[in-house]
Each structure stands twice: as C-alpha cells, then as structure tokens.
Design a protein around this motif. Structure first.
Motif, PDB file in Angstrom:
ATOM      1  N   HIS A 226      32.706  38.398  27.563  1.00  0.00           N
ATOM      2  CA  HIS A 226      32.819  39.958  27.708  1.00  0.00           C
ATOM      3  C   HIS A 226      33.391  40.579  26.420  1.00  0.00           C
ATOM      4  CE1 HIS A 226      36.927  38.241  28.438  1.00  0.00           C
ATOM      5  NE2 HIS A 226      37.281  39.329  27.453  1.00  0.00           N
ATOM      6  N   GLU A 295      28.038  48.348  29.498  1.00  0.00           N
ATOM      7  CA  GLU A 295      28.231  46.838  30.007  1.00  0.00           C
ATOM      8  C   GLU A 295      27.734  47.076  31.646  1.00  0.00           C
ATOM      9  OE1 GLU A 295      31.711  43.908  30.128  1.00  0.00           O
ATOM     10  OE2 GLU A 295      32.049  45.341  31.674  1.00  0.00           O
ATOM     11  N   GLU A 298      29.557  41.856  33.533  1.00  0.00           N
ATOM     12  CA  GLU A 298      30.489  40.930  32.695  1.00  0.00           C
ATOM     13  C   GLU A 298      29.814  40.295  31.577  1.00  0.00           C
ATOM     14  OE1 GLU A 298      34.875  39.088  32.166  1.00  0.00           O
ATOM     15  OE2 GLU A 298      33.798  38.826  33.975  1.00  0.00           O
TER      16      GLU A 298
END
Length: 381
Positions: A226, A295, A298
């Motif tokens: 991440h 994003e 993740e």
C-alpha cells in the motif's frame, strides 16, 4: 655444578635485597596477598612493600602472583614498612602505553567513566582520557550516558603528554571492523535471498537496514504494497526485520532491499480481473501537476491524467480533487507487467447507472472467489 649455581643464585638474591631503595623509585613487584585495606608486594628487597588503600588504583583487580608497577613513597616508615603506591605508578606506565599506541595505532581497552559535555570521559591505567561524541561510534549516539561503565576497545586519536590530553576513538575501531565485515558480506550476499537486519535510520525516501557489516536501503515504495508516505508508518529505528535482497551493486557497494512480501504482489492477476472499459470505485491518494493517483484496491494504483479528470477545463488536479476523495472511473489501460493502470474520471461522469456493476473489492473478495463461481456455473451445465 648444580649446587654451585644454586648457591650463586642465592647470593645474587641476597645482594639484590641489600641494594638501597629510595623515595620515588619506580619498581616492579609481585603481589603476595590482598585484602580490602592493603596489598602486600614482593619487590625483591630485604622486606616486602605494602600498598595501603589510598595507594590502590580504583577498580583494579589485584591478584596474587600478578606483577605490577609501584613507586616507593617511604622506604622505611615508623613501623618499618616499605610504603608503595600503585596508583601513580600505573598512571606513569599508562602514559607510556598511550604514547606508544598513538605512534603505532595499537588498540587499547579504556573504561568509560561518565558522560560529559561533548562526549564521555574514560580512563586507561589511571590516565584520564576523552572520547568526543563524534568518535564514540560510527553511528549517531543520542544518549551518551548509556556508555558509562563500559569498557571499549579504542585507538589513540590525539596525544599530548605535556598538556595531559588524550583523545580516544571507538569509531575508528568500529569502522575498521565493519569494513572487514562488509567485504565478507558482499562476497556472500546474493540477490533474491532473504536476510535478517536491523533498521538503523529513517529518511523521507526510505529506511536503512544494517545487515551485519553493510547497510542496505528499503525505498519508500518497497516498504509495503500500500502507499506509504513516511517510513515511520511501517518501521522504527531499532526494529528487527526480514528483508528481500533485490539488487547488489558491487562497484558502489549499494544494496537495494524490499520489506514487502514479494510473494503477495497485489498486481498478480490484475489484468485478468480488471479489463479496459470496466467501471471502478477508487480513492484519490496523491495529487500532482499532471494528474491524480487513485487506489483501486490496496496495493494497486492507477493514474488519472489531468486531461481525464473532467470534461471541463482543469488547470490543477487540486482544483477539483483532494486526497481521500472517493471517485468513480473507467479503466483505459492495464499494464500488469510494469504495474501501471490508466483511468478516466470524465468517462464515468453521468454514465454510471444502477444497472452498471462497478468492479470493487467488495463485489469479489478474491480472484479465487471470482473464478470459483465461474467453475461452479460451468459444472452445473
């Protein structure tokens, strides 16, 4: 013949014992007995010498049979004793040792006594010495008092007997040892293997890890799958970590490390799961002049170019978006090999209806679940 030699030796001993000794004489003596108040020393004289408490060297371990230097304080006191001092004699020998070590770069053992301004004080054979904070270790030392009471192997960095100045360095010893350790480590280290290490320093761009003689760098992007804005989010100085050796540059000595689990790459299978034209929900994680990174899940991020943010003219991404915003976008391109994805927010504007299924993490927990359902449908036929 043997009896004659024995007799001659005996006569020599008697003759030596009859030699006069004087106040201030520097002698060598053998410890005969030790108690809390006195040390009895054989100085090859008609009578043995005695060292009283005030003449003893602090923290010195007196043992029977040891040969020690002594100075005569009184060759015949009121009680008929030869009074000696070891403390001053030890200091004289200490100065000789330090001068020799300074010239030859020989290593010595010195005991740290206390933290003082700019470093720590230390003693070597009753000689007061100084170790600057900058020479106490190859690493930055935050708490100097942690070294109090420790015995360190050092070299003499500076020496001036007239000014009674002795500067010692522990850093020089550590650096030499680490150079040897690094040479050995670089011979053994191989890209692709796992190693244990200790986090030594955090920087904005990553974390340095000591592998036992050499340090490697974990770049910010290699700390976790991440997004990591600061290495302190993942590790702290002093942490024990297991790292993957990504690359070794033998010419420069640079070692690239990875902390994130390389076997858990979230990009594996992305091209099978996300297709061009899919609508996805994403979160804005970073804004730059040329666009916004979002994003998708993740560890999987994509770029929305500034021209794909809105149908209206956008001068700066930050004019219409902020970090943390939830957005809907259309996938324009997926490059699993290079871990890149291009998306468009404007393509999704006004085109996402209730009958359009968004590809999100919630819609399918894992790729296994997705393909598992397909296999179930297949076998039902």
């Amino acid at each position: 013949m043997e009896e004659k030699n024995t007799m001659m030796d005996f006569l020599d001993e008697i003759e030596k014992s009859m030699e006069r000794i004087y106040k201030g004489d520097l002698l060598k003596g053998t410890v005969i007995s030790v108690n809390e108040e006195t040390v009895l020393v054989n100085i090859n004289y008609i009578s043995d010498g005695i060292i009283r408490r005030e003449g003893m060297t602090e923290d010195f371990e007196y043992r029977e049979g040891d040969v020690i230097p002594v100075i005569v304080l009184d060759p015949h006191d009121a009680e008929g004793n030869v009074v000696l001092t070891h403390r001053e004699a030890e200091e004289l020998d200490g100065w000789e040792d330090l001068e020799e070590a300074f010239k030859s770069k020989k290593r010595l053992l010195a005991k740290v006594t206390a933290a003082v301004k700019g470093g720590v004080s230390a003693t070597y054979r009753n000689v007061s010495c100084f170790i600057p904070a900058s020479l106490l270790s190859y690493r930055y030392v935050e708490d100097l008092s942690a070294f109090a009471g420790k015995t360190l192997e050092v070299v003499v960095e500076d020496f001036d007997r007239e000014k009674k100045r002795v500067v010692l360095s522990r850093k020089a010893v550590e650096s030499a040892e680490r150079d040897q350790q690094k040479k050995q480590l670089m011979k053994e280290l191989q890209a692709g293997e796992m190693r244990q290490g200790v986090v030594t320093k955090l920087m904005k761009f990553g974390a340095f890890v000591d592998l036992g003689g050499a340090e490697g760098l974990i770049h910010l992007d290699d700390l976790a799958w991440h997004r990591v804005n600061d290495p302190s989010e993942v590790v702290s100085e002093g942490d024990q970590v297991t790292v993957y050796v990504a690359n070794i540059e033998h010419k420069t000595g640079k070692i690239s490390l990875v902390l994130k689990n390389v076997d858990e790459d979230p990009w594996k299978g992305v091209a099978d799961y996300y297709k061009v034209g899919d609508y996805v929900e994403a979160k804005v994680v970073r804004l730059l002049d040329f666009g916004a990174f979002v994003e998708v899940e993740e560890g999987v991020e994509g770029l929305v170019h500034i021209s794909e943010i809105s149908s209206d003219r956008v001068r700066k991404p930050s004019d219409v978006l902020k970090v943390g915003d939830a957005v809907q976008a259309v996938i324009l391109k997926v490059d699993e090999e290079n871990k890149k994805m291009s998306l468009s927010i404007k393509e999704a504007e006004g085109q996402v209806h209730d009958d359009v299924e968004l590809v999100t993490e919630e819609s399918s927990a894992t790729l296994g679940d997705l393909f598992g359902d397909k296999f179930k449908d297949f076998f039902k036929k």
